[in-house]
Design a protein around this motif. Structure first.
Motif, short mmCIF file in Angstrom:
data_model
loop_
_atom_site.label_atom_id
_atom_site.label_comp_id
_atom_site.label_asym_id
_atom_site.label_seq_id
_atom_site.Cartn_x
_atom_site.Cartn_y
_atom_site.Cartn_z
N LEU A 186 2.85 -8.85 0.66
CA LEU A 186 1.93 -7.78 0.29
C LEU A 186 2.74 -6.59 -0.22
N TRP A 187 2.44 -6.15 -1.43
CA TRP A 187 3.12 -5.02 -2.07
C TRP A 187 2.16 -3.83 -2.10
N CYS A 188 2.57 -2.70 -1.54
CA CYS A 188 1.72 -1.51 -1.47
C CYS A 188 2.50 -0.29 -1.98
N ALA A 189 1.84 0.56 -2.76
CA ALA A 189 2.45 1.84 -3.10
C ALA A 189 2.41 2.76 -1.88
N ALA A 190 1.40 2.60 -1.03
CA ALA A 190 1.31 3.40 0.20
C ALA A 190 0.37 2.71 1.17
N ILE A 191 0.62 2.91 2.46
CA ILE A 191 -0.29 2.47 3.52
C ILE A 191 -0.79 3.73 4.21
N ASP A 192 -2.10 3.98 4.12
CA ASP A 192 -2.68 5.20 4.67
C ASP A 192 -3.12 5.00 6.11
N ALA A 193 -3.64 6.08 6.70
CA ALA A 193 -3.93 6.09 8.14
C ALA A 193 -5.07 5.16 8.53
N GLY A 194 -6.09 5.04 7.68
CA GLY A 194 -7.24 4.22 8.05
C GLY A 194 -8.41 4.46 7.12
N MET A 195 -9.62 4.19 7.60
CA MET A 195 -10.83 4.34 6.81
C MET A 195 -11.80 5.29 7.49
N VAL A 232 2.30 -16.92 -2.92
CA VAL A 232 1.23 -15.94 -3.08
C VAL A 232 1.80 -14.53 -2.89
N HIS A 233 1.45 -13.64 -3.83
CA HIS A 233 1.75 -12.21 -3.72
C HIS A 233 0.42 -11.46 -3.83
N ILE A 234 0.25 -10.45 -3.00
CA ILE A 234 -0.90 -9.55 -3.07
C ILE A 234 -0.36 -8.16 -3.39
N ALA A 235 -0.97 -7.48 -4.36
CA ALA A 235 -0.50 -6.15 -4.74
C ALA A 235 -1.66 -5.16 -4.72
N CYS A 236 -1.41 -4.00 -4.14
CA CYS A 236 -2.41 -2.93 -4.12
C CYS A 236 -1.71 -1.59 -4.29
N VAL A 237 -2.48 -0.58 -4.66
CA VAL A 237 -1.91 0.78 -4.73
C VAL A 237 -1.92 1.40 -3.34
N ILE A 238 -3.07 1.36 -2.68
CA ILE A 238 -3.18 1.92 -1.33
C ILE A 238 -3.83 0.89 -0.41
N ALA A 239 -3.29 0.76 0.79
CA ALA A 239 -3.83 -0.16 1.79
C ALA A 239 -4.17 0.59 3.06
N ALA A 240 -5.16 0.08 3.79
CA ALA A 240 -5.49 0.56 5.13
C ALA A 240 -5.01 -0.48 6.14
#
Length: 218
Positions: free
Chosen positions: A187-196, A162-170
């Motif tokens: 999990l593949w992310c273009a960026a992990i941001d600070a939160g929501m 299993v692979h999960i791909a997102c542009v931005i993750a929290a």
């Protein structure tokens, strides 16, 4: 769960992401959609390095060439509607893959729009039994939609990988996902941001991806 954050690397993905975040750039929906697609293409290329490969002999006009090609049977699944351009980017690279579509969307459960539930109502998918499953969705905020999509896919079989791909993750979404998917998931992310924020949107993020790709919904 193995987490890969491309924002920690030097990559052209960062240029696409900078434009996706820019409020002036966002005024052009076709350009915004195209950058989501391009992030998908670049991420799919990086993911391709992790697949298993087999030797293929190809007859050319002059001789026979030996080429290593991916051996995995793949299913690329996306969450409607925001996931469609991202899905197309992956399909541009993995053009022999089977495809799946899940309708999973957030619903605010209080008047203040600070509490979110997830509803899944539609699934179109081949069997994922023994295959490499890639689920793509641009925003991993609360993690509820992605977890629901993965659970829906299990109705068609048990994937090998299993692979999960997102542009931005929290970070909150990543922690929810850790509890929902197998331990060896990537999990593949273009960026992990600070939160929501209080409305469960990723900050700084870039806003509602579906609306920015296709226009404001009712």
């Amino acid at each position: 769960m193995n987490v890969i954050n491309f924002n920690e690397q030097n990559s052209v993905i960062n240029q696409f992401l900078a434009e996706l975040r820019d409020v002036d750039y966002q005024k052009n929906l076709p350009l915004f959609r195209n950058n989501i697609r391009r992030v998908g293409q670049m991420m799919a290329y990086e993911l391709s390095k992790t697949l298993s490969y087999k030797v293929l002999e190809v007859t050319t006009p002059l001789d026979t060439a030996v080429v290593n090609v991916p051996a995995d049977e793949m299913v690329i699944a996306t969450v409607l509607r925001a996931g469609l351009p991202f899905h197309q980017g992956f399909l541009d690279v993995f053009d022999h893959a089977e495809n799946a579509f899940v309708s999973a969307y957030r619903m605010y459960t209080n008047r203040e729009h600070t509490e979110v539930g997830v509803h899944t109502e539609y699934l179109a998918s081949p069997s994922v039994e023994g295959k490499t499953l890639v689920i793509v969705d641009p925003m991993l905020a609360t993690g509820g939609s992605m977890a629901a999509a993965y659970e829906a896919m299990l109705k068609t079989g048990t994937p090998r990988t299993v692979h999960i791909a997102c542009v931005i993750a929290a970070p909150e979404g990543i922690e929810v996902l850790r509890q929902a998917v197998p331990e060896d998931t990537t999990l593949w992310c273009a960026a992990i941001d600070a939160g929501m924020n209080e409305h469960k949107y990723i900050v700084p993020g870039f806003g509602d991806c579906g609306d920015l790709c296709f226009g404001v919904k009712l």
